[in-house]
Design an enzyme around this catalytic site. Structure first.
Site, PDB file in Angstrom:
ATOM      1  N   ASP A  57      -6.512  -3.510  11.450  1.00 55.61           N
ATOM      2  CA  ASP A  57      -5.743  -2.333  11.047  1.00 55.61           C
ATOM      3  C   ASP A  57      -6.402  -1.091  11.626  1.00 55.61           C
ATOM      4  OD1 ASP A  57      -4.147  -0.445   9.941  1.00 55.61           O
ATOM      5  OD2 ASP A  57      -4.658  -0.864   7.852  1.00 55.61           O
TER       6      ASP A  57
ATOM      7  N   ASP B 214      -9.492  -2.902   2.582  1.00 52.76           N
ATOM      8  CA  ASP B 214      -9.551  -2.324   3.915  1.00 52.76           C
ATOM      9  C   ASP B 214     -10.904  -1.625   3.997  1.00 52.76           C
ATOM     10  OD1 ASP B 214      -9.430  -0.147   5.878  1.00 52.76           O
ATOM     11  OD2 ASP B 214      -7.305  -0.600   6.069  1.00 52.76           O
TER      12      ASP B 214
ATOM     13  N   ASP C  42      -9.499   4.827  11.068  1.00 52.04           N
ATOM     14  CA  ASP C  42      -8.927   3.694  11.790  1.00 52.04           C
ATOM     15  C   ASP C  42      -9.276   3.712  13.270  1.00 52.04           C
ATOM     16  OD1 ASP C  42      -7.564   2.067   9.824  1.00 52.04           O
ATOM     17  OD2 ASP C  42      -6.249   3.767   9.504  1.00 52.04           O
TER      18      ASP C  42
ATOM     19  N   TRP D 265       0.854  -1.184   0.000  1.00 50.46           N
ATOM     20  CA  TRP D 265       0.000   0.000   0.000  1.00 50.46           C
ATOM     21  C   TRP D 265       0.888   1.231   0.000  1.00 50.46           C
ATOM     22  CZ3 TRP D 265      -0.178   4.102   3.456  1.00 50.46           C
ATOM     23  CH2 TRP D 265      -1.156   5.060   3.163  1.00 50.46           C
TER      24      TRP D 265
ATOM     25  N   LYS E  42      -7.126   2.800  -1.835  1.00 49.67           N
ATOM     26  CA  LYS E  42      -7.621   3.803  -0.893  1.00 49.67           C
ATOM     27  C   LYS E  42      -8.341   4.890  -1.673  1.00 49.67           C
ATOM     28  CE  LYS E  42      -6.297   6.119   3.379  1.00 49.67           C
ATOM     29  NZ  LYS E  42      -5.232   6.288   4.385  1.00 49.67           N
TER      30      LYS E  42
ATOM     31  N   ASP F  74     -11.239   7.273   6.485  1.00 46.50           N
ATOM     32  CA  ASP F  74     -10.382   6.182   6.947  1.00 46.50           C
ATOM     33  C   ASP F  74      -9.667   6.598   8.233  1.00 46.50           C
ATOM     34  OD1 ASP F  74      -8.902   3.780   6.945  1.00 46.50           O
ATOM     35  OD2 ASP F  74      -7.229   4.793   5.984  1.00 46.50           O
TER      36      ASP F  74
ATOM     37  N   HIS G  90      -8.382  -6.080   5.586  1.00 43.94           N
ATOM     38  CA  HIS G  90      -8.029  -5.311   6.767  1.00 43.94           C
ATOM     39  C   HIS G  90      -9.325  -4.811   7.402  1.00 43.94           C
ATOM     40  CE1 HIS G  90      -3.522  -4.187   6.007  1.00 43.94           C
ATOM     41  NE2 HIS G  90      -3.733  -5.476   6.140  1.00 43.94           N
TER      42      HIS G  90
ATOM     43  N   GLU H 103      -3.363  -2.977  -2.119  1.00 41.20           N
ATOM     44  CA  GLU H 103      -4.445  -2.366  -1.353  1.00 41.20           C
ATOM     45  C   GLU H 103      -4.764  -0.986  -1.910  1.00 41.20           C
ATOM     46  OE1 GLU H 103      -5.336  -0.970   3.285  1.00 41.20           O
ATOM     47  OE2 GLU H 103      -3.377  -1.756   2.715  1.00 41.20           O
TER      48      GLU H 103
ATOM     49  N   HIS I  54     -11.257   2.098   3.399  1.00 39.43           N
ATOM     50  CA  HIS I  54     -10.659   2.699   2.210  1.00 39.43           C
ATOM     51  C   HIS I  54     -11.648   2.881   1.061  1.00 39.43           C
ATOM     52  CE1 HIS I  54      -6.148   1.863   3.226  1.00 39.43           C
ATOM     53  NE2 HIS I  54      -6.820   2.411   4.213  1.00 39.43           N
TER      54      HIS I  54
END
Length: 421
Positions: A328, A260, A297, A184, A227, A295, A287, A225, A263
């Site tokens: 993640d 993810d 997290d 990524w 995003k 994003d 993820h 990955e 993302h």
């Protein structure tokens, strides 16, 4: 009759084998991300450096791990409080340098020996290990990496990617489990670009060169990955969802997609994407995080999307090796060990809930057009005695039940984390 035996009977009445569900979950690996413990700082550059590449962590809760030893101690605490099978998930920036392995080297010169202490750690605890090249928070981000028009910049990061494949092969060989190696980058632009295709062509060429490094796909599984955007790259991200999926589809046997669930656009649901991708890809990586409008997290909760993701993993046979799961998230505003434990336990809960669902019976109701009954059965599941099965699962995994683990974290914080100055 114990509460657990009562719960077993209730689930048996709707066609669910509780013992089989717990046994299935107990052997399904989920990767625990090392970067929650130190706010994504790593050990290879200035620990006070700002994060770059669209990444941001907020908060200054005391007790952050500052050394490999402190980070490993915190992870040990997490392992003691979470059920199920774990793997470690490392970023390249967590290389450990000492006199024994020749000291510090830059990311393009990393070798397996810089991760030997992590291998020793994993061996002692029976863990596998996944890996991530670190394409951010480094002086050689200009700010692009694999998509940079600067040949010197791009060459540095290509060599880092190749080194990461060699390290991933080492982890897989030493630990006897496949290593998921996720690529990524935060490459992108803050404002509207003049050229959208050029960076993607350079990214593709860089990826092709990285994956030309020899590896056994049965042991090392490179991922790409995507995003939507990040801080500082709001207008354009090189590695978009379309780019990442297209690249993985064009390189079977060399690369798999990684999603993810933070993302994507706020209204997109990754749970719905899982069966779509598994229709075409033999396997994928995932993820699991919690986005709040972007994003961000946040720590994974037992919310609707987490439960839906788990349902699709189970329905699609993902626990049989088709879906490689990892956490993640990183939150520096609360106790970091508690954040880890909360997120990991919630993913386990969601998977267990999914395994306690009579999937075949539900599918039959859908296929025969009995949608009224399907809705009723789905709603009835929400009041089944799941908590008693969860507590029994924790007991069998020799970890505390809900309500019994947080005191251990506060004691650890008082005796260990708050003494870090």
């Amino acid at each position: 009759m114990s509460q657990f035996d009562y719960a077993k009977e209730r689930y048996a009445a709707i066609g669910v084998d509780v013992e089989a569900a717990m046994e299935k979950l107990r052997h399904a690996p989920v990767s625990l991300h090392c970067w929650q413990g130190d706010d994504v700082r790593g050990f290879d550059t200035d620990p006070e450096k700002p994060l770059t590449g669209g990444i941001q962590t907020t908060g200054n809760y005391p007790g952050r791990a500052r050394t490999p030893e402190e980070l490993m101690a915190d992870i040990d605490m997490v392992l003691s409080l979470t059920p199920g099978t774990k793997k470690m998930n490392l970023h390249a920036s967590y290389a450990i340098f000492d006199e024994e392995n020749g000291g510090w080297v830059d990311r393009d010169k990393l070798e397996p020996k810089h991760f030997k202490k992590w291998v020793d750690y994993c061996k002692e605890r029976g863990l596998g290990c996944d890996f991530n090249p670190t394409f951010f928070s480094h002086p050689m981000c200009d700010p692009l990496t694999l998509a940079s028009p600067n040949e010197e910049t791009r060459r540095f990061w290509i060599e880092h990617g190749k080194a990461s494949i060699r390290i991933s092969s080492y982890l897989a060989e030493e630990l006897g489990q496949p290593c998921i190696m996720n690529i990524w980058t935060g490459d992108g632009f803050k404002d509207i670009p003049a050229d959208r295709m050029g960076p993607r062509m350079r990214y593709k060429e860089s990826m092709d060169e990285i994956l030309s490094e020899p590896f056994d796909f049965n042991k090392v599984k490179p991922c790409v990955e995507s995003k939507v955007f990040g801080i500082g790259v709001e207008a354009y991200t090189v590695g978009s969802a379309e780019y990442a999926l297209s690249y993985a589809a064009a390189n079977p046997g060399k690369c798999i997609p990684l999603m993810d669930n933070g993302h994507y656009h706020p209204t997109e649901m990754v749970s719905d994407k899982i069966p779509s991708l598994l229709t075409f890809f033999p396997e994928l990586a995932l993820h699991i995080t919690r986005p709040v409008r972007w994003d961000s997290d946040h720590v994974v909760l037992l919310d609707d999307e987490t439960k839906e993701i788990a349902k699709e993993i189970v329905r699609c046979g993902g626990l049989d090796g088709r879906v490689h799961m990892a956490l993640d998230f990183f939150d520096a505003s609360i106790n970091r060990v508690s954040a880890w434990v909360t997120g990991f336990r919630n993913v386990q809960k969601a998977l267990l809930m999914a395994l306690l669902t009579p999937m075949d019976a539900m599918k039959d109701l859908q296929d025969t057009g009995r949608f009224t009954e399907l809705m009723v059965r789905q709603e009835d599941l929400k009041t089944m005695p799941f908590g008693e099965v969860w507590n029994e699962y924790c007991r069998r995994c020799n970890v505390p039940e809900d309500g019994a683990w947080f005191d251990k974290v506060t004691e650890y914080e008082k005796n260990v984390q708050l003494k870090r100055v």
